[in-house]
Design a protein around this motif. Structure first.
Motif, PDB file in Angstrom:
ATOM      1  N   LEU A 180       0.850  -1.183   0.000  1.00 48.29           N
ATOM      2  CA  LEU A 180       0.000   0.000   0.000  1.00 48.29           C
ATOM      3  C   LEU A 180       0.890   1.240   0.000  1.00 48.29           C
ATOM      4  O   LEU A 180       1.764   1.389   0.858  1.00 48.29           O
ATOM      5  CB  LEU A 180      -0.910  -0.004   1.230  1.00 48.29           C
ATOM      6  N   TYR A 181       0.653   2.130  -0.959  1.00 48.25           N
ATOM      7  CA  TYR A 181       1.409   3.371  -1.057  1.00 48.25           C
ATOM      8  C   TYR A 181       0.455   4.548  -0.896  1.00 48.25           C
ATOM      9  O   TYR A 181      -0.606   4.601  -1.540  1.00 48.25           O
ATOM     10  CB  TYR A 181       2.126   3.456  -2.410  1.00 48.25           C
ATOM     11  N   CYS A 182       0.816   5.492  -0.055  1.00 52.67           N
ATOM     12  CA  CYS A 182       0.004   6.686   0.153  1.00 52.67           C
ATOM     13  C   CYS A 182       0.546   7.823  -0.704  1.00 52.67           C
ATOM     14  O   CYS A 182       1.670   8.302  -0.480  1.00 52.67           O
ATOM     15  CB  CYS A 182      -0.005   7.085   1.630  1.00 52.67           C
ATOM     16  N   ALA A 183      -0.237   8.242  -1.693  1.00 51.17           N
ATOM     17  CA  ALA A 183       0.190   9.308  -2.604  1.00 51.17           C
ATOM     18  C   ALA A 183      -0.286  10.681  -2.147  1.00 51.17           C
ATOM     19  O   ALA A 183       0.014  11.681  -2.800  1.00 51.17           O
ATOM     20  CB  ALA A 183      -0.342   9.017  -4.010  1.00 51.17           C
ATOM     21  N   GLU A 184      -1.015  10.741  -1.069  1.00 52.23           N
ATOM     22  CA  GLU A 184      -1.564  11.993  -0.555  1.00 52.23           C
ATOM     23  C   GLU A 184      -1.113  12.155   0.889  1.00 52.23           C
ATOM     24  O   GLU A 184      -1.577  11.428   1.785  1.00 52.23           O
ATOM     25  CB  GLU A 184      -3.092  11.976  -0.648  1.00 52.23           C
ATOM     26  N   SER A 185      -0.198  13.089   1.136  1.00 51.25           N
ATOM     27  CA  SER A 185       0.389  13.244   2.472  1.00 51.25           C
ATOM     28  C   SER A 185      -0.654  13.500   3.557  1.00 51.25           C
ATOM     29  O   SER A 185      -0.495  13.064   4.703  1.00 51.25           O
ATOM     30  CB  SER A 185       1.414  14.386   2.469  1.00 51.25           C
ATOM     31  N   ALA A 186      -1.751  14.162   3.195  1.00 46.82           N
ATOM     32  CA  ALA A 186      -2.787  14.471   4.183  1.00 46.82           C
ATOM     33  C   ALA A 186      -3.564  13.237   4.625  1.00 46.82           C
ATOM     34  O   ALA A 186      -4.305  13.295   5.610  1.00 46.82           O
ATOM     35  CB  ALA A 186      -3.750  15.510   3.614  1.00 46.82           C
ATOM     36  N   ARG A 187      -3.356  12.114   3.924  1.00 49.57           N
ATOM     37  CA  ARG A 187      -4.122  10.906   4.238  1.00 49.57           C
ATOM     38  C   ARG A 187      -3.241   9.792   4.805  1.00 49.57           C
ATOM     39  O   ARG A 187      -3.612   8.618   4.747  1.00 49.57           O
ATOM     40  CB  ARG A 187      -4.856  10.416   2.986  1.00 49.57           C
ATOM     41  N   ARG A 188      -2.107  10.160   5.356  1.00 49.69           N
ATOM     42  CA  ARG A 188      -1.200   9.141   5.902  1.00 49.69           C
ATOM     43  C   ARG A 188      -1.823   8.360   7.046  1.00 49.69           C
ATOM     44  O   ARG A 188      -1.598   7.157   7.198  1.00 49.69           O
ATOM     45  CB  ARG A 188       0.097   9.805   6.350  1.00 49.69           C
ATOM     46  N   ASP A 189      -2.612   9.037   7.867  1.00 42.70           N
ATOM     47  CA  ASP A 189      -3.272   8.337   8.976  1.00 42.70           C
ATOM     48  C   ASP A 189      -4.244   7.293   8.452  1.00 42.70           C
ATOM     49  O   ASP A 189      -4.306   6.173   8.977  1.00 42.70           O
ATOM     50  CB  ASP A 189      -4.011   9.322   9.882  1.00 42.70           C
ATOM     51  N   THR A 190      -4.990   7.652   7.414  1.00 40.95           N
ATOM     52  CA  THR A 190      -5.927   6.701   6.808  1.00 40.95           C
ATOM     53  C   THR A 190      -5.188   5.518   6.216  1.00 40.95           C
ATOM     54  O   THR A 190      -5.609   4.366   6.369  1.00 40.95           O
ATOM     55  CB  THR A 190      -6.754   7.391   5.698  1.00 40.95           C
ATOM     56  N   ALA A 191      -4.073   5.796   5.552  1.00 41.54           N
ATOM     57  CA  ALA A 191      -3.266   4.717   4.985  1.00 41.54           C
ATOM     58  C   ALA A 191      -2.767   3.781   6.082  1.00 41.54           C
ATOM     59  O   ALA A 191      -2.779   2.551   5.934  1.00 41.54           O
ATOM     60  CB  ALA A 191      -2.096   5.296   4.198  1.00 41.54           C
ATOM     61  N   GLY A 192      -2.340   4.354   7.182  1.00 42.50           N
ATOM     62  CA  GLY A 192      -1.860   3.547   8.294  1.00 42.50           C
ATOM     63  C   GLY A 192      -2.954   2.675   8.866  1.00 42.50           C
ATOM     64  O   GLY A 192      -2.718   1.506   9.222  1.00 42.50           O
ATOM     65  N   GLN A 193      -4.160   3.203   8.950  1.00 43.00           N
ATOM     66  CA  GLN A 193      -5.289   2.433   9.465  1.00 43.00           C
ATOM     67  C   GLN A 193      -5.646   1.279   8.534  1.00 43.00           C
ATOM     68  O   GLN A 193      -5.914   0.168   8.992  1.00 43.00           O
ATOM     69  CB  GLN A 193      -6.493   3.357   9.655  1.00 43.00           C
ATOM     70  N   LEU A 194      -5.624   1.536   7.224  1.00 39.58           N
ATOM     71  CA  LEU A 194      -5.906   0.477   6.257  1.00 39.58           C
ATOM     72  C   LEU A 194      -4.829  -0.613   6.310  1.00 39.58           C
ATOM     73  O   LEU A 194      -5.135  -1.806   6.278  1.00 39.58           O
ATOM     74  CB  LEU A 194      -5.972   1.062   4.843  1.00 39.58           C
ATOM     75  N   ALA A 195      -3.575  -0.182   6.390  1.00 41.60           N
ATOM     76  CA  ALA A 195      -2.471  -1.136   6.448  1.00 41.60           C
ATOM     77  C   ALA A 195      -2.579  -2.018   7.690  1.00 41.60           C
ATOM     78  O   ALA A 195      -2.356  -3.235   7.630  1.00 41.60           O
ATOM     79  CB  ALA A 195      -1.137  -0.396   6.431  1.00 41.60           C
ATOM     80  N   THR A 236       7.618   0.348  -8.700  1.00 45.70           N
ATOM     81  CA  THR A 236       7.884   0.565 -10.121  1.00 45.70           C
ATOM     82  C   THR A 236       7.420  -0.596 -10.986  1.00 45.70           C
ATOM     83  O   THR A 236       7.419  -0.499 -12.214  1.00 45.70           O
ATOM     84  CB  THR A 236       9.385   0.784 -10.356  1.00 45.70           C
ATOM     85  N   ASP A 237       7.015  -1.712 -10.369  1.00 44.76           N
ATOM     86  CA  ASP A 237       6.481  -2.829 -11.143  1.00 44.76           C
ATOM     87  C   ASP A 237       5.514  -3.634 -10.270  1.00 44.76           C
ATOM     88  O   ASP A 237       5.398  -3.399  -9.069  1.00 44.76           O
ATOM     89  CB  ASP A 237       7.595  -3.735 -11.674  1.00 44.76           C
ATOM     90  N   GLY A 238       4.818  -4.563 -10.923  1.00 42.82           N
ATOM     91  CA  GLY A 238       3.850  -5.378 -10.199  1.00 42.82           C
ATOM     92  C   GLY A 238       2.559  -4.620  -9.916  1.00 42.82           C
ATOM     93  O   GLY A 238       2.208  -3.652 -10.600  1.00 42.82           O
ATOM     94  N   TYR A 239       1.854  -5.066  -8.889  1.00 44.32           N
ATOM     95  CA  TYR A 239       0.582  -4.464  -8.493  1.00 44.32           C
ATOM     96  C   TYR A 239       0.710  -3.869  -7.105  1.00 44.32           C
ATOM     97  O   TYR A 239       1.423  -4.399  -6.252  1.00 44.32           O
ATOM     98  CB  TYR A 239      -0.529  -5.531  -8.476  1.00 44.32           C
ATOM     99  N   TRP A 240       0.001  -2.775  -6.874  1.00 44.33           N
ATOM    100  CA  TRP A 240      -0.012  -2.195  -5.538  1.00 44.33           C
ATOM    101  C   TRP A 240      -1.293  -1.401  -5.318  1.00 44.33           C
ATOM    102  O   TRP A 240      -1.980  -1.013  -6.265  1.00 44.33           O
ATOM    103  CB  TRP A 240       1.212  -1.316  -5.309  1.00 44.33           C
ATOM    104  N   LEU A 241      -1.632  -1.191  -4.073  1.00 48.21           N
ATOM    105  CA  LEU A 241      -2.746  -0.320  -3.710  1.00 48.21           C
ATOM    106  C   LEU A 241      -2.204   1.086  -3.531  1.00 48.21           C
ATOM    107  O   LEU A 241      -1.151   1.271  -2.906  1.00 48.21           O
ATOM    108  CB  LEU A 241      -3.402  -0.798  -2.413  1.00 48.21           C
ATOM    109  N   GLU A 242      -2.922   2.060  -4.077  1.00 48.52           N
ATOM    110  CA  GLU A 242      -2.487   3.446  -3.952  1.00 48.52           C
ATOM    111  C   GLU A 242      -3.636   4.304  -3.416  1.00 48.52           C
ATOM    112  O   GLU A 242      -4.720   4.336  -3.995  1.00 48.52           O
ATOM    113  CB  GLU A 242      -2.003   3.980  -5.300  1.00 48.52           C
TER     114      GLU A 242
END
Length: 267
Positions: free
Chosen positions: A6-21, A34-40
């Motif tokens: 999981l990659y967070c592309a929006e700095s303001a949503r880091r807490d949300t990313a952490g909760q999802l992770a 840079t390759d494969g599949y990921w959640l963004e």
């Protein structure tokens, strides 16, 4: 198969990313892969993306096809509503969607008033659903619908086994199953590259026979299995009724109609 990062592309949503992770045991990465599949996680939603050519895959309950189904879907006359038993029903059934995926069928049933428990064992699909539910809960047009949808990140076979042990009044009326089988339709596959990617990450449901048996043991009314029109039925128990459509059919297993000998081939 390695966990999908999981990659967070929006700095303001880091807490949300952490909760999802944390909730779905997803590895949180500091840089975009840079390759494969990921959640963004972007400013608007969570997406499954790849370095390949297909577009992003995400769950959506507010706009697009979901909005069209909500406003012009056809009510209880829709095939999935008929299969679940809504047409003419006085009391709406309690539904468990044992293979929630991106939640399309669950959303339709919740739109029609059903309380739906969505089971999803894939952490990727479950995270996409959680994000879509959160967005739907915030939007005034879908707040009440989202309130009727409950997400459970669990193995459906194990979860249904627990339900089967409960008193009848606490068990689901209907269990809905839409297993992901290997896609052998080349034309269909070519037309749905995004969903091909989703299927690659999620994987096929190779334990469908066990899932069907668990669903039949838990449901008090019926089990509904959604299949492509020419798709093979799940091995084991024979359907009580088959509802055919243009591209999709529903195999119904009416609990009262099933006999002990119906289960002979399922063991």
């Amino acid at each position: 198969m390695h966990p999908t990062p999981l990659y967070c592309a929006e700095s303001a949503r880091r807490d949300t990313a952490g909760q999802l992770a944390s909730r779905f045991a997803l590895p949180l990465v500091a840089q975009r892969p840079t390759d494969g599949y990921w959640l963004e996680l972007g400013p608007e939603r969570l997406e499954l993306v790849t370095s390949g050519k297909h577009g992003a895959v995400y769950a959506e309950f507010v706009e697009g096809a979901a909005r069209h189904r909500r406003e012009q879907g056809g009510g209880r006359g829709q095939p999935v509503a008929k299969a679940v038993g809504l047409k003419g029903a006085k009391d709406l059934p309690r539904v468990v969607d044992a293979t929630a995926g991106l939640g399309g069928d669950s959303f339709v049933l919740a739109t029609l008033g059903c309380h739906v428990t969505m089971l999803e064992r894939s952490p990727v699909a479950a995270a996409l659903l959680a994000d879509a539910l959160e967005r739907a809960a915030r939007d005034p047009s879908t707040t009440d619908i989202a309130a009727r949808m409950t997400l459970v990140h669990a193995n459906a076979i194990d979860w249904l086994a627990q339900q089967a042990a409960l008193p009848r009044a606490q068990r689901p009326d209907v269990v809905f199953v839409d297993p992901m089988f290997p896609d052998t339709d080349k034309k269909s596959a070519a037309a749905k590259k995004g969903m091909q990617a989703f299927q690659h990450v999620i994987g096929d449901d190779l334990d469908s026979a066990e899932l069907l048996a668990a669903a039949i043991a838990a449901a008090t009314g019926r089990v509904v299995v959604k299949r492509p029109q020419r798709g093979v039925p799940i091995a084991g128990v024979k359907p009580s009724v088959v509802l055919d459509g243009k591209s999709t059919r529903f195999d119904l297993y009416i609990i009262k109609a099933l006999r002990p000998q119906d289960f002979a081939d399922a063991d």
